[in-house]
Design a protein around this motif. Structure first.
Motif, PDB file in Angstrom:
ATOM      1  N   ARG A  92      10.370   7.652 -14.304  1.00 36.79           N
ATOM      2  CA  ARG A  92       9.057   8.132 -14.761  1.00 36.79           C
ATOM      3  C   ARG A  92       9.213   9.396 -15.604  1.00 36.79           C
ATOM      4  NH1 ARG A  92       5.433   8.955 -17.200  1.00 36.79           N
ATOM      5  NH2 ARG A  92       3.213   9.020 -16.673  1.00 36.79           N
ATOM      6  N   VAL A  93      10.098  10.287 -15.181  1.00 29.27           N
ATOM      7  CA  VAL A  93      10.350  11.506 -15.945  1.00 29.27           C
ATOM      8  C   VAL A  93      10.986  11.164 -17.293  1.00 29.27           C
ATOM      9  CG1 VAL A  93      11.609  13.696 -15.982  1.00 29.27           C
ATOM     10  CG2 VAL A  93      10.559  12.901 -13.853  1.00 29.27           C
ATOM     11  N   VAL A  94      11.950  10.254 -17.293  1.00 25.43           N
ATOM     12  CA  VAL A  94      12.610   9.847 -18.535  1.00 25.43           C
ATOM     13  C   VAL A  94      11.602   9.230 -19.500  1.00 25.43           C
ATOM     14  CG1 VAL A  94      14.238   8.180 -19.520  1.00 25.43           C
ATOM     15  CG2 VAL A  94      14.916   9.572 -17.560  1.00 25.43           C
ATOM     16  N   GLU A  96       0.825  -1.199   0.000  1.00 29.10           N
ATOM     17  CA  GLU A  96       0.000   0.000   0.000  1.00 29.10           C
ATOM     18  C   GLU A  96       0.863   1.255   0.000  1.00 29.10           C
ATOM     19  OE1 GLU A  96      -3.209   2.531  -0.072  1.00 29.10           O
ATOM     20  OE2 GLU A  96      -3.072   0.386  -0.533  1.00 29.10           O
ATOM     21  N   THR A  97       1.999   1.193   0.684  1.00 30.85           N
ATOM     22  CA  THR A  97       2.913   2.341   0.684  1.00 30.85           C
ATOM     23  C   THR A  97       3.378   2.660  -0.724  1.00 30.85           C
ATOM     24  OG1 THR A  97       3.689   1.840   2.919  1.00 30.85           O
ATOM     25  CG2 THR A  97       5.125   3.202   1.561  1.00 30.85           C
ATOM     26  N   PHE A  98       3.767   1.626  -1.463  1.00 29.22           N
ATOM     27  CA  PHE A  98       4.226   1.875  -2.826  1.00 29.22           C
ATOM     28  C   PHE A  98       3.084   2.369  -3.708  1.00 29.22           C
ATOM     29  CE2 PHE A  98       4.660   0.499  -7.239  1.00 29.22           C
ATOM     30  CZ  PHE A  98       5.751   1.276  -7.600  1.00 29.22           C
ATOM     31  N   ARG A  99       1.902   1.807  -3.552  1.00 29.15           N
ATOM     32  CA  ARG A  99       0.775   2.255  -4.370  1.00 29.15           C
ATOM     33  C   ARG A  99       0.504   3.745  -4.165  1.00 29.15           C
ATOM     34  NH1 ARG A  99      -1.985  -1.736  -6.881  1.00 29.15           N
ATOM     35  NH2 ARG A  99      -1.712  -3.870  -6.147  1.00 29.15           N
ATOM     36  N   ARG A 100       0.566   4.199  -2.919  1.00 27.81           N
ATOM     37  CA  ARG A 100       0.359   5.620  -2.636  1.00 27.81           C
ATOM     38  C   ARG A 100       1.471   6.458  -3.254  1.00 27.81           C
ATOM     39  NH1 ARG A 100      -0.272   7.284   3.225  1.00 27.81           N
ATOM     40  NH2 ARG A 100      -1.045   9.174   2.199  1.00 27.81           N
ATOM     41  N   PHE A 101       2.690   5.971  -3.170  1.00 28.22           N
ATOM     42  CA  PHE A 101       3.821   6.667  -3.763  1.00 28.22           C
ATOM     43  C   PHE A 101       3.670   6.743  -5.276  1.00 28.22           C
ATOM     44  CE2 PHE A 101       8.436   6.249  -5.184  1.00 28.22           C
ATOM     45  CZ  PHE A 101       8.704   7.600  -5.077  1.00 28.22           C
ATOM     46  N   HIS A 102       3.320   5.624  -5.880  1.00 26.97           N
ATOM     47  CA  HIS A 102       3.110   5.594  -7.329  1.00 26.97           C
ATOM     48  C   HIS A 102       2.059   6.611  -7.761  1.00 26.97           C
ATOM     49  CE1 HIS A 102       1.677   4.305 -11.241  1.00 26.97           C
ATOM     50  NE2 HIS A 102       0.501   4.075 -10.699  1.00 26.97           N
ATOM     51  N   THR A 103       0.935   6.651  -7.043  1.00 25.21           N
ATOM     52  CA  THR A 103      -0.129   7.591  -7.386  1.00 25.21           C
ATOM     53  C   THR A 103       0.362   9.027  -7.293  1.00 25.21           C
ATOM     54  OG1 THR A 103      -1.826   6.042  -6.609  1.00 25.21           O
ATOM     55  CG2 THR A 103      -2.460   8.357  -6.781  1.00 25.21           C
ATOM     56  N   ALA A 104       1.144   9.321  -6.244  1.00 19.84           N
ATOM     57  CA  ALA A 104       1.679  10.673  -6.072  1.00 19.84           C
ATOM     58  C   ALA A 104       2.667  11.023  -7.178  1.00 19.84           C
ATOM     59  CB  ALA A 104       2.344  10.799  -4.700  1.00 19.84           C
ATOM     60  N   VAL A 105       3.498  10.057  -7.565  1.00 21.64           N
ATOM     61  CA  VAL A 105       4.465  10.305  -8.641  1.00 21.64           C
ATOM     62  C   VAL A 105       3.740  10.554  -9.958  1.00 21.64           C
ATOM     63  CG1 VAL A 105       6.326   9.290 -10.025  1.00 21.64           C
ATOM     64  CG2 VAL A 105       6.338   9.032  -7.533  1.00 21.64           C
ATOM     65  N   GLU A 106       2.711   9.766 -10.243  1.00 25.16           N
ATOM     66  CA  GLU A 106       1.941   9.979 -11.464  1.00 25.16           C
ATOM     67  C   GLU A 106       1.354  11.392 -11.521  1.00 25.16           C
ATOM     68  OE1 GLU A 106       1.161   7.782 -14.347  1.00 25.16           O
ATOM     69  OE2 GLU A 106       3.121   7.441 -13.451  1.00 25.16           O
ATOM     70  N   ARG A 107       0.962  11.887 -10.384  1.00 18.27           N
ATOM     71  CA  ARG A 107       0.350  13.211 -10.331  1.00 18.27           C
ATOM     72  C   ARG A 107       1.385  14.332 -10.400  1.00 18.27           C
ATOM     73  NH1 ARG A 107      -1.811  12.805  -5.480  1.00 18.27           N
ATOM     74  NH2 ARG A 107      -0.038  13.871  -4.509  1.00 18.27           N
ATOM     75  N   GLU A 134      10.509  22.378 -20.150  1.00 17.12           N
ATOM     76  CA  GLU A 134       9.587  23.186 -19.348  1.00 17.12           C
ATOM     77  C   GLU A 134       8.379  22.358 -18.915  1.00 17.12           C
ATOM     78  OE1 GLU A 134       6.971  27.339 -19.736  1.00 17.12           O
ATOM     79  OE2 GLU A 134       8.249  26.651 -21.379  1.00 17.12           O
ATOM     80  N   GLN A 135       7.861  21.553 -19.821  1.00 18.56           N
ATOM     81  CA  GLN A 135       6.694  20.721 -19.518  1.00 18.56           C
ATOM     82  C   GLN A 135       6.978  19.746 -18.386  1.00 18.56           C
ATOM     83  OE1 GLN A 135       4.015  19.177 -22.802  1.00 18.56           O
ATOM     84  NE2 GLN A 135       5.066  17.288 -22.279  1.00 18.56           N
ATOM     85  N   LEU A 136       8.230  19.299 -18.287  1.00 16.85           N
ATOM     86  CA  LEU A 136       8.611  18.323 -17.272  1.00 16.85           C
ATOM     87  C   LEU A 136       9.178  18.969 -16.008  1.00 16.85           C
ATOM     88  CD1 LEU A 136      10.198  15.583 -19.561  1.00 16.85           C
ATOM     89  CD2 LEU A 136       7.960  15.551 -18.436  1.00 16.85           C
ATOM     90  N   GLY A 137       9.121  20.289 -15.924  1.00 16.99           N
ATOM     91  CA  GLY A 137       9.492  20.969 -14.698  1.00 16.99           C
ATOM     92  C   GLY A 137      10.954  21.339 -14.555  1.00 16.99           C
ATOM     93  N   PHE A 138      11.702  21.345 -15.650  1.00 15.11           N
ATOM     94  CA  PHE A 138      13.109  21.719 -15.590  1.00 15.11           C
ATOM     95  C   PHE A 138      13.263  23.228 -15.767  1.00 15.11           C
ATOM     96  CE2 PHE A 138      13.233  17.249 -16.571  1.00 15.11           C
ATOM     97  CZ  PHE A 138      14.336  16.786 -15.846  1.00 15.11           C
ATOM     98  N   PHE A 177       5.100  14.110 -10.985  1.00 20.47           N
ATOM     99  CA  PHE A 177       6.481  13.914 -11.452  1.00 20.47           C
ATOM    100  C   PHE A 177       7.009  15.114 -12.228  1.00 20.47           C
ATOM    101  CE2 PHE A 177       3.984  12.154 -14.988  1.00 20.47           C
ATOM    102  CZ  PHE A 177       4.596  12.745 -16.094  1.00 20.47           C
ATOM    103  N   ALA A 178       6.111  15.921 -12.806  1.00 18.39           N
ATOM    104  CA  ALA A 178       6.550  17.118 -13.513  1.00 18.39           C
ATOM    105  C   ALA A 178       6.653  18.325 -12.582  1.00 18.39           C
ATOM    106  CB  ALA A 178       5.603  17.438 -14.663  1.00 18.39           C
ATOM    107  N   VAL A 179       6.305  18.118 -11.322  1.00 22.41           N
ATOM    108  CA  VAL A 179       6.371  19.195 -10.327  1.00 22.41           C
ATOM    109  C   VAL A 179       7.614  19.064  -9.463  1.00 22.41           C
ATOM    110  CG1 VAL A 179       5.203  20.262  -8.344  1.00 22.41           C
ATOM    111  CG2 VAL A 179       3.865  19.412 -10.288  1.00 22.41           C
ATOM    112  N   THR A 180       7.901  17.846  -9.013  1.00 21.58           N
ATOM    113  CA  THR A 180       9.077  17.618  -8.178  1.00 21.58           C
ATOM    114  C   THR A 180       9.667  16.238  -8.450  1.00 21.58           C
ATOM    115  OG1 THR A 180       9.938  17.495  -5.915  1.00 21.58           O
ATOM    116  CG2 THR A 180       7.657  16.772  -6.254  1.00 21.58           C
ATOM    117  N   ARG A 181      10.990  16.175  -8.401  1.00 23.96           N
ATOM    118  CA  ARG A 181      11.700  14.897  -8.524  1.00 23.96           C
ATOM    119  C   ARG A 181      12.364  14.525  -7.208  1.00 23.96           C
ATOM    120  NH1 ARG A 181      12.728  17.915 -12.860  1.00 23.96           N
ATOM    121  NH2 ARG A 181      14.826  18.516 -12.170  1.00 23.96           N
TER     122      ARG A 181
END
Length: 297
Positions: free
Chosen positions: A244-246, A192-203, A265-269, A205-209
């Motif tokens: 995920r960013v790559v 469940e920890t990873f699932r929550r992390f995955h969901t957050a990364v999907e949302r 720019e789209q990916l947050g760089f 990943f272009a905001v923070t790495r």
């Protein structure tokens, strides 16, 4: 290739879920052989890169099918299943009109909440075809047959009841397919920890790495996220975010029309230079060189 790496190629075609007139909203069952013609009628080239916003469960009955998903070409054969996830870039092979099989298509919001949370929040990285055997294959076949029967029996129930039945039967199919994938030798079960992390990364990943940002938002330590990610994927939490960013960068560079600076720019760089450094460190090549190779330039 134009100025500043701009390609004359069109952007990736995004596909929203569209059900056929007379079919239930939220679910579509199609024969593979008719998929190309259906796509063309909707103004889509099935042999070009497409990014659907819906799930596709592909079941091959006989023969062989060719499809590319996120830079990997698969050839599922008779009895195989392939799960193409929303957001993945797909490209059907020229053998599509001769393929013998079924596609079950549905948007993420169609299954009930419990099924969605338990089974469809998986990593975005492509999986290969699944070749179940014995009772597992029989269970999937029966689940698909029952879903197909009720899908074709729309007039026998009021619409709301019909949709409830389809949701329940789709849940059976999805749960069985998820269990079949999870039973593959050496494949871990995400926590469940990873699932929550995955969901957050999907949302985001272009905001923070930064893993620290995800840990703070989710209420975990960086170490906890790293342990959960390593157990589920074999990579660190930081590498998971970077991969995920790559992946998104490769999708846009290979199939989209944005110049490299706009992709950055789209990916947050902060700029093209930072993006190029990041991309080269993780892939061994520059964004421009990757784009040229991916497009056969």
């Amino acid at each position: 290739m134009g100025k500043n790496g701009q390609s004359s190629s069109p952007v990736i075609r995004e596909l929203v879920f569209r059900h056929t007139a007379g079919s239930p909203p939220g679910l579509e069952l199609m024969d593979l052989a008719g998929l190309a013609g259906r796509a063309l009628r909707h103004g889509n080239d099935p042999y070009a890169p497409l990014r659907p916003a819906f799930h596709q469960l592909v079941a091959v009955r006989s023969g062989r099918l060719t499809v590319s998903v996120d830079f990997t070409t698969y050839e599922p054969a008779a009895g195989d299943w392939l799960w193409i996830r929303p957001g993945q870039v797909q490209r059907w092979g020229p053998d599509l009109p001769e393929a013998d099989g079924v596609v079950v298509a549905f948007p993420p919001g169609f299954p009930d909440a419990a099924t969605t949370a338990a089974t469809v929040a998986d990593p975005p990285f492509a999986r290969g075809p699944l070749g179940p055997a014995g009772p597992v294959a029989e269970g999937l076949r029966r689940a698909l047959d029952h879903l197909r029967y009720e899908y074709d029996a729309a007039s026998e129930l009021p619409l709301e009841a019909h949709l409830r039945v389809l949701r329940h039967l789709l849940a059976v199919l999805v749960e069985r397919l998820t269990a079949a994938y999870a039973a593959e030798p050496g494949r871990p079960v995400p926590s469940e920890t990873f699932r929550r992390f995955h969901t957050a990364v999907e949302r985001d990943f272009a905001v923070t790495r930064r893993v620290e940002d995800y840990a703070a938002a989710l209420g975990y330590s960086r170490r906890t996220l790293t342990r959960a990610t390593e157990a589920a994927t074999g990579m660190s939490a930081k590498r998971y975010v970077d991969e995920r960013v790559v992946l998104e960068a490769k999708r846009e560079l290979a199939h989209g029309g944005l110049p490299v600076g706009a992709v950055a720019e789209q990916l947050g760089f902060a700029g093209a230079g930072d993006f190029t450094k990041f991309f080269r460190q993780r892939t061994g090549t520059t964004p421009t060189a990757f784009r040229r190779t991916a497009r056969g330039g």
